[in-house]
Design an enzyme around this catalytic site. Structure first.
Site, mmCIF file in Angstrom:
data_model
loop_
_atom_site.group_PDB
_atom_site.id
_atom_site.type_symbol
_atom_site.label_atom_id
_atom_site.label_comp_id
_atom_site.label_asym_id
_atom_site.label_seq_id
_atom_site.Cartn_x
_atom_site.Cartn_y
_atom_site.Cartn_z
ATOM 1 N N LYS A 129 0.662 -0.847 0.201
ATOM 2 C CA LYS A 129 0.222 -0.289 0.427
ATOM 3 C C LYS A 129 0.797 1.336 -0.011
ATOM 4 O O LYS A 129 -0.068 2.651 -0.832
ATOM 5 C CB LYS A 129 -0.786 0.291 1.258
ATOM 6 C CG LYS A 129 -1.910 -0.445 0.789
ATOM 7 C CD LYS A 129 -3.533 0.260 1.971
ATOM 8 C CE LYS A 129 -4.916 0.368 1.338
ATOM 9 N NZ LYS A 129 -6.351 0.509 2.395
ATOM 10 N N LYS A 208 -0.907 -13.512 -8.568
ATOM 11 C CA LYS A 208 -1.601 -14.512 -8.088
ATOM 12 C C LYS A 208 -2.900 -14.167 -8.148
ATOM 13 O O LYS A 208 -3.525 -12.663 -8.212
ATOM 14 C CB LYS A 208 -0.774 -14.025 -6.738
ATOM 15 C CG LYS A 208 -1.960 -14.449 -5.500
ATOM 16 C CD LYS A 208 -1.495 -14.290 -3.785
ATOM 17 C CE LYS A 208 -2.338 -12.824 -3.503
ATOM 18 N NZ LYS A 208 -1.782 -12.795 -2.604
ATOM 19 N N LYS A 211 -8.631 -10.148 -4.916
ATOM 20 C CA LYS A 211 -9.332 -9.699 -5.259
ATOM 21 C C LYS A 211 -9.078 -8.052 -5.136
ATOM 22 O O LYS A 211 -9.641 -7.532 -6.263
ATOM 23 C CB LYS A 211 -10.136 -9.470 -3.678
ATOM 24 C CG LYS A 211 -11.258 -10.714 -3.465
ATOM 25 C CD LYS A 211 -12.367 -10.457 -2.012
ATOM 26 C CE LYS A 211 -11.292 -11.713 -1.624
ATOM 27 N NZ LYS A 211 -11.695 -12.349 -0.197
#
Ligand code: TYM
Length: 352
Positions: A129, A208, A211
């Protein structure tokens, strides 16, 4: 001279534990990386089974992303329905919701006091992030400490997960080791358990499945929508005739997870020979997926019609989980001096 027989050490109870976030509906990565292992490890489930198993829906972790209360409630309920439909048996495993065991949040604080900042700064959820310039809150930063408490609160010995969670289990082992070093043998050190072929399930774009990459295929997705997604899986532009290495191709990797063994071998052969189109493989994948989850879909439809039954399962699971977590928390409180009924004598442990 004969050596006297040593009394056998009492066999250690193997206890499986894992958590899954209700941040959306479960996808194939969740199933093949984690949920399938939960089911294999349930007591009574054959030679791989653990003596005890605890599985929970990580709603506290989900709060770092789901900010709509009605949606969170619905997702938690749906997660429980999905897990039972997929084969988690509440008679054999303890199924509960993370926030129903407040002992875990208290334990999180105890672990936080022995957790170096640098350890958390290296954790990938936070680091990703930050590198993407996105704002991160303290919940996301300290997320691995809550996860460590989740694991340690139940004296878990084995944690079935996908590859992306291994780093967090290492943090858990670090924190448990530090705490034990300071205060005595309080916590059991767990180990991760990964499965071959399922540790990193690829998504529709070959990264991978996740979501956050918007590349997921959900387990209980409507079949027509699922077909559309499968038909859009990215492929390379090599000519049809060219032989291809099956294991390097994410479309084949997904097919291999879902197809019966004989079909998988036939498909691998087809790849090696060449002379096929990716469209054929996608159609075969659509069919394999529908067949693989057909029974679970039927069970899910049945369970959905009885919400009270699912809530009763979660309430019973929470009672069992709390009893276990309470005992471990009391042990930890006593060890670090929070329990004033213990003698007020310095133990020699606990010095910085
Ligand atoms: P979560 O909710 O992101 O994922 C749940 C499980 O699914 C696995 N998984 C995958 N495995 C293989 N390939 C993939 N593409 C893939 N995507 C997801 C994850 O590895 C995980 O096992 N922090 C945890 C939840 C948690 C937890 C715990 C887990 C909270 N407390 C204590 C174990 C023990 C998480 O976010 O998982």
């Amino acid at each position: 001279m004969t050596t006297p027989l040593q009394p056998a050490a009492p066999p250690r109870t193997s206890r499986a534990l894992s958590g899954i976030q209700p941040t959306g509906r479960f996808h194939w990565g969740n199933y093949f990386g984690a949920i399938r292992q939960y089911i294999d490890l349930q007591p009574g489930g054959g030679h791989q089974a653990a003596d005890e198993a605890y599985y929970f829906i990580a709603d506290l972790h989900a709060l770092t992303t789901v900010r709509d209360p009605a949606r969170l409630r619905a997702l938690v309920h749906a997660a429980a329905v999905d897990l039972v439909a997929l084969g988690l048996d509440p008679e054999r495993a303890v199924l509960f919701v993370q926030s129903d065991v407040p002992e875990v949040t208290e334990l999180t604080w105890l672990l936080m006091t022995v957790c170096p900042m640098g350890l958390l700064e290296r954790c990938h959820a936070y680091k990703d992030k930050k590198t993407r310039g996105l704002p991160a809150d303290a919940g996301l930063f300290t997320y691995p400490v809550l996860m460590a408490a989740d694991i340690l609160a139940y004296d878990a010995t084995v944690v079935p997960v996908g590859e992306d969670q291994v780093q967090h289990i290492e943090v858990c082992r670090d924190l448990a080791g530090t705490f034990n070093h300071l205060y005595g043998e309080v916590f059991t050190l767990p180990r991760p358990r990964l499965v071959e072929g399922g540790a990193k399930v690829p998504g529709t774009d070959g990264q991978k499945m996740s979501k956050s990459y918007e590349n997921t295929i959900e387990v209980f997705e409507d079949l027509a929508a699922q077909k559309k997604k499968i038909m859009r899986i990215t492929t390379d532009s090599r000519p049809m005739e060219e032989p291809k290495a099956p294991d390097d191709d994410h479309l084949y990797q997904l097919y291999a997870l879902l197809a019966p063994e004989a079909d998988r071998l036939r498909m691998a052969e087809l790849y090696r020979r060449g002379g096929f189109g990716y469209g054929e493989v996608k159609k075969a994948l659509v069919e394999a997926a529908a067949a693989f989850f057909a029974d679970a879909r039927a069970r899910r439809a049945e369970l959905e019609s009885d919400p009270a039954r699912i809530e009763a399962i979660l309430a019973a699971g929470a009672a069992k989980a709390r009893a276990k977590a309470r005992a471990v928390l009391d042990r930890a409180r006593r060890a670090c001096g929070l329990d004033r009924s213990a003698p007020a004598v310095a133990s020699g442990k606990g010095k910085p």
